[in-house]
Design an enzyme around this catalytic site. Structure first.
Site, PDB file in Angstrom:
ATOM      1  N   ARG A  83      -1.579 -60.362 121.142  1.00 31.49           N
ATOM      2  CA  ARG A  83      -1.083 -58.705 121.152  1.00 31.49           C
ATOM      3  C   ARG A  83      -0.054 -59.167 121.283  1.00 31.49           C
ATOM      4  O   ARG A  83       1.343 -58.715 122.557  1.00 31.49           O
ATOM      5  CB  ARG A  83      -1.868 -57.700 121.970  1.00 31.49           C
ATOM      6  CG  ARG A  83      -1.384 -56.706 121.658  1.00 31.49           C
ATOM      7  CD  ARG A  83      -2.113 -55.980 122.821  1.00 31.49           C
ATOM      8  NE  ARG A  83      -1.523 -54.590 122.931  1.00 31.49           N
ATOM      9  CZ  ARG A  83      -1.653 -53.829 123.762  1.00 31.49           C
ATOM     10  NH1 ARG A  83      -0.891 -54.192 124.619  1.00 31.49           N
ATOM     11  NH2 ARG A  83      -0.831 -52.546 124.002  1.00 31.49           N
ATOM     12  N   HIS A 127       4.705 -49.424 120.334  1.00 33.92           N
ATOM     13  CA  HIS A 127       4.980 -49.717 121.588  1.00 33.92           C
ATOM     14  C   HIS A 127       6.677 -49.412 121.839  1.00 33.92           C
ATOM     15  O   HIS A 127       7.490 -49.204 122.224  1.00 33.92           O
ATOM     16  CB  HIS A 127       5.042 -50.706 121.937  1.00 33.92           C
ATOM     17  CG  HIS A 127       4.803 -51.389 122.940  1.00 33.92           C
ATOM     18  ND1 HIS A 127       3.728 -52.207 123.477  1.00 33.92           N
ATOM     19  CD2 HIS A 127       4.821 -50.918 124.623  1.00 33.92           C
ATOM     20  CE1 HIS A 127       3.991 -52.284 124.568  1.00 33.92           C
ATOM     21  NE2 HIS A 127       4.404 -51.514 125.664  1.00 33.92           N
ATOM     22  N   GLU A 172       0.185 -46.834 124.954  1.00 35.61           N
ATOM     23  CA  GLU A 172      -0.190 -46.184 126.301  1.00 35.61           C
ATOM     24  C   GLU A 172       1.347 -44.552 126.261  1.00 35.61           C
ATOM     25  O   GLU A 172       2.281 -44.575 126.439  1.00 35.61           O
ATOM     26  CB  GLU A 172       0.751 -46.225 126.984  1.00 35.61           C
ATOM     27  CG  GLU A 172       0.680 -47.723 127.744  1.00 35.61           C
ATOM     28  CD  GLU A 172       1.293 -48.192 128.818  1.00 35.61           C
ATOM     29  OE1 GLU A 172       1.733 -47.901 129.398  1.00 35.61           O
ATOM     30  OE2 GLU A 172       0.849 -49.667 129.743  1.00 35.61           O
ATOM     31  N   ASN A 298      -5.146 -50.728 129.236  1.00 36.78           N
ATOM     32  CA  ASN A 298      -3.603 -51.664 130.210  1.00 36.78           C
ATOM     33  C   ASN A 298      -3.923 -50.828 131.504  1.00 36.78           C
ATOM     34  O   ASN A 298      -3.701 -49.789 132.389  1.00 36.78           O
ATOM     35  CB  ASN A 298      -2.465 -51.051 130.012  1.00 36.78           C
ATOM     36  CG  ASN A 298      -1.813 -51.535 128.416  1.00 36.78           C
ATOM     37  OD1 ASN A 298      -3.147 -52.338 127.765  1.00 36.78           O
ATOM     38  ND2 ASN A 298      -1.503 -51.175 128.192  1.00 36.78           N
ATOM     39  N   TYR A 300      -2.634 -51.700 136.162  1.00 37.64           N
ATOM     40  CA  TYR A 300      -1.884 -52.643 136.615  1.00 37.64           C
ATOM     41  C   TYR A 300      -1.993 -52.022 138.227  1.00 37.64           C
ATOM     42  O   TYR A 300      -1.755 -52.939 138.970  1.00 37.64           O
ATOM     43  CB  TYR A 300      -0.684 -51.821 136.352  1.00 37.64           C
ATOM     44  CG  TYR A 300       0.009 -52.139 134.977  1.00 37.64           C
ATOM     45  CD1 TYR A 300       0.559 -53.612 135.023  1.00 37.64           C
ATOM     46  CD2 TYR A 300       0.364 -52.225 134.251  1.00 37.64           C
ATOM     47  CE1 TYR A 300       0.939 -54.747 134.018  1.00 37.64           C
ATOM     48  CE2 TYR A 300       0.485 -52.725 132.561  1.00 37.64           C
ATOM     49  CZ  TYR A 300       0.891 -53.784 132.844  1.00 37.64           C
ATOM     50  OH  TYR A 300       1.340 -54.400 131.623  1.00 37.64           O
ATOM     51  N   GLU A 373      -2.866 -55.183 128.552  1.00 33.92           N
ATOM     52  CA  GLU A 373      -2.311 -55.658 128.944  1.00 33.92           C
ATOM     53  C   GLU A 373      -2.781 -55.605 131.075  1.00 33.92           C
ATOM     54  O   GLU A 373      -3.381 -54.447 131.149  1.00 33.92           O
ATOM     55  CB  GLU A 373      -0.992 -54.719 129.070  1.00 33.92           C
ATOM     56  CG  GLU A 373      -0.699 -54.566 128.086  1.00 33.92           C
ATOM     57  CD  GLU A 373       0.331 -54.054 128.173  1.00 33.92           C
ATOM     58  OE1 GLU A 373       1.391 -53.540 128.889  1.00 33.92           O
ATOM     59  OE2 GLU A 373       1.240 -52.890 126.935  1.00 33.92           O
TER      60      GLU A 373
HETATM   61  C1  PNW Z   1       3.407 -51.080 130.259  1.00 33.26           C
HETATM   62  N1  PNW Z   1       4.929 -46.793 135.198  1.00 33.26           N
HETATM   63  O1  PNW Z   1       4.666 -50.363 130.869  1.00 33.26           O
HETATM   64  C2  PNW Z   1       4.057 -51.304 128.891  1.00 33.26           C
HETATM   65  O2  PNW Z   1       3.395 -51.348 127.529  1.00 33.26           O
HETATM   66  C3  PNW Z   1       4.318 -52.580 128.877  1.00 33.26           C
HETATM   67  O3  PNW Z   1       5.784 -52.295 127.422  1.00 33.26           O
HETATM   68  C4  PNW Z   1       6.299 -53.071 129.867  1.00 33.26           C
HETATM   69  O4  PNW Z   1       6.220 -53.523 129.685  1.00 33.26           O
HETATM   70  C5  PNW Z   1       4.484 -53.166 130.989  1.00 33.26           C
HETATM   71  O5  PNW Z   1       3.790 -51.705 131.306  1.00 33.26           O
HETATM   72  C6  PNW Z   1       5.087 -53.344 132.412  1.00 33.26           C
HETATM   73  O6  PNW Z   1       5.282 -52.405 133.066  1.00 33.26           O
HETATM   74  C7  PNW Z   1       4.193 -48.761 131.785  1.00 33.26           C
HETATM   75  O7  PNW Z   1       5.615 -46.372 135.013  1.00 33.26           O
HETATM   76  C8  PNW Z   1       5.559 -48.574 131.910  1.00 33.26           C
HETATM   77  O8  PNW Z   1       3.481 -45.957 135.725  1.00 33.26           O
HETATM   78  C9  PNW Z   1       6.120 -47.867 133.316  1.00 33.26           C
HETATM   79  C10 PNW Z   1       4.870 -47.457 134.067  1.00 33.26           C
HETATM   80  C11 PNW Z   1       3.238 -48.110 133.633  1.00 33.26           C
HETATM   81  C12 PNW Z   1       3.191 -48.436 132.432  1.00 33.26           C
END
Ligand code: PNW
Length: 471
Positions: A83, A127, A172, A298, A300, A373
């Site tokens: 991707r 992106h 996002e 995505n 995390y 992601e």
């Molecule tokens: C995502 N937050 O970014 C993105 O899709 C990627 O480009 C990035 O490298 C990856 O996660 C890791 O950070 C985010 O502050 C950046 O909540 C910030 C946030 C969430 C996702």
């Protein structure tokens, strides 16, 4: 025989998509090559105080010149899918008008290289690298930008639609709207909460208009929307904490999910926003809620929130001077939930992914799901022999893959997983200090070395699954 090559305990469906992800600005570099125009990130990184150590992605990891070697490395890892995103200013340097042939050509060559190696290309159209000219004309708070995006999507889809089957529109929209226009942590760095709500709506509208434009060109293209979702917990059962959790879940998750999948913004979120809720016009939500072939997620972390003021303004604390991204709910505090954290300070919680996947299955109309992601920043250990050790990243990905397997067992239509990220790269406001890669990049020499996590992931792909937590 190595015992670990035996059949895994947790077997994934044979058509499960095993991938890894990147994005254009974070890896390509070559920001003035091939007729590329200026994006809001090129401008942003040049402003003092925006990025840690004043770093930028003019060179990044030079993928623009090294894409052939990078694809070869992907093939050596056995990736089934890759991707990546297309840089809008490579295609339309000023954000409007005919396509820049040289820009399209780069992605055609990349796609051909992937296909020749049996790797399925998954294209993300946006992106975060908006052409600067469009920001100068108002950016995402301006409704015009949505129409410009649909034109751009049609140009790229027209050029690649014969070879690329899987597409997503905006990566996002939460980040693009609220980090870009409310907290100012990301480009274009504006701190205008009411405008950020327009940005969020116009990013969703852009998605819908692009889906319409692409569907008009071909019927066999699979298109998804892409959202970043978090599990949210109230710190206590107090009314104030429960209200905080409802608000953050509303802005982070339901605002986007309800618009995309149910064609309506959540009433409670609109009520919280009060006068800031006037961004949608008649008919917009029908455009936004086009039937989708899949939803890209995505994931995390989990946030723990409190209604008591005085805590952190957001869970993913910004490295630079910035405001709150939580429009209308700025009083909510983000507190530690007591779990281990990554190098970003993000709590590790694969149970949150299970919660989200099963909730989507339960509360939203059925649509195939893809994890587009998932991954973690950790400090790598580079050994004297050049091998790179990142057991924590391997464990993070393994835990989340086990959760994916459990969700599939529970009936969730989860069809693929993309690790973030294939390679270490430019981590936005954090610059090069945070490494998310499966593959280590030496930023001085650009040498790539697959980390322990990459070798483990390759083995997992080859086996079609993994063992239980004892692995
Ligand atoms: C995502 N937050 O970014 C993105 O899709 C990627 O480009 C990035 O490298 C990856 O996660 C890791 O950070 C985010 O502050 C950046 O909540 C910030 C946030 C969430 C996702």
């Amino acid at each position: 025989q190595d015992a670990r090559i035996q059949a895994p305990e947790l077997v994934f469906p044979t058509d499960f998509v095993w991938g890894a992800a990147t994005s254009a600005y974070q890896i390509e570099g070559a920001v003035t090559s091939g007729g590329r125009g200026v994006s809001i990130w090129d401008t942003f990184v040049r402003q003092p105080g925006r990025v840690v150590n004043g770093e930028n992605a003019d060179v990044a990891i030079d993928h623009y010149h090294r894409y052939r070697d990078d694809v070869e490395m992907m093939a050596s890892l056995g990736l089934g899918a890759y991707r990546f995103s297309v840089s809008w200013p490579r295609i339309q340097p000023d954000g409007t008008g005919p396509a820049n042939a040289e820009g399209l050509d780069f992605y055609k060559r990349l796609v051909d290289e992937l296909l020749a190696r049996g790797i399925d290309p998954w294209v993300t159209l946006y992106h975060w690298d908006l052409p600067q000219a469009l920001e100068d004309a108002g950016g995402w708070p301006s409704r015009e930008t949505s129409a410009r995006f649909a034109d751009y999507a049609a140009l790229v889809h027209d050029a690649l639609g014969d070879r690329v089957r899987n597409w997503s529109t905006v990566n996002e929209p939460w980040c693009a709207a609220f980090l870009g226009y409310a907290s100012g942590e990301h480009a274009p760095g504006r701190r205008e909460p009411a405008q950020a709500m327009y940005a969020a709506h116009h990013l969703l509208l852009a998605h819908g208009l692009a889906v319409e434009a692409m569907r008009a060109q071909r019927s066999d293209t699979r298109i998804g929307g892409c959202v970043n979702l978090y599990a949210i917990s109230p710190q206590t059962g107090s009314e104030a904490d429960l209200d905080a959790a409802r608000r953050i879940d509303g802005l982070q998750n339901r605002f986007f999910l309800d618009a995309l999948l149910k064609g309506a913004y959540p009433a409670d979120v609109l009520e919280d926003l009060g006068e800031m809720a006037g961004f949608a016009r008649e008919g917009d939500l029908a455009v936004i809620a086009q039937p989708l072939d899949m939803l890209l997620i995505n994931y995390y972390s989990r946030f723990t929130v409190s209604g008591k003021p005085g805590g952190a303004a957001s869970a993913a604390a910004a490295p630079t001077d910035s405001g709150s991204p939580w429009v209308g709910s700025e009083h909510v505090s983000f507190v530690q939930g007591g779990r281990p954290v990554t190098a970003m300070g993000w709590e590790i919680d694969d149970s949150g992914l299970y919660e989200i996947l099963t909730r989507l299955h339960r509360e939203y109309p059925a649509v195939p799901l893809v994890i587009s992601e998932n991954g973690a920043a950790f400090d790598d250990v580079v050994a004297a022999d050049g091998t790179v050790h990142d057991g924590e990243r391997r464990d993070y990905i393994a835990a989340h893959l086990r959760t994916c397997h459990a969700a599939i067992q529970a009936g969730v239509p989860l069809t693929g997983y993309f690790a973030w990220s294939l390679m270490d790269n430019f981590e936005w406001a954090w610059g090069y200090g945070k490494r998310f890669g499966l593959v280590h990049v030496d930023y001085g020499t650009q040498v790539r070395v697959p980390k322990e996590s990459a070798l483990w992931y390759a083995e997992t792909i080859r086996r079609g699954g993994l063992n239980g937590p004892a692995e």
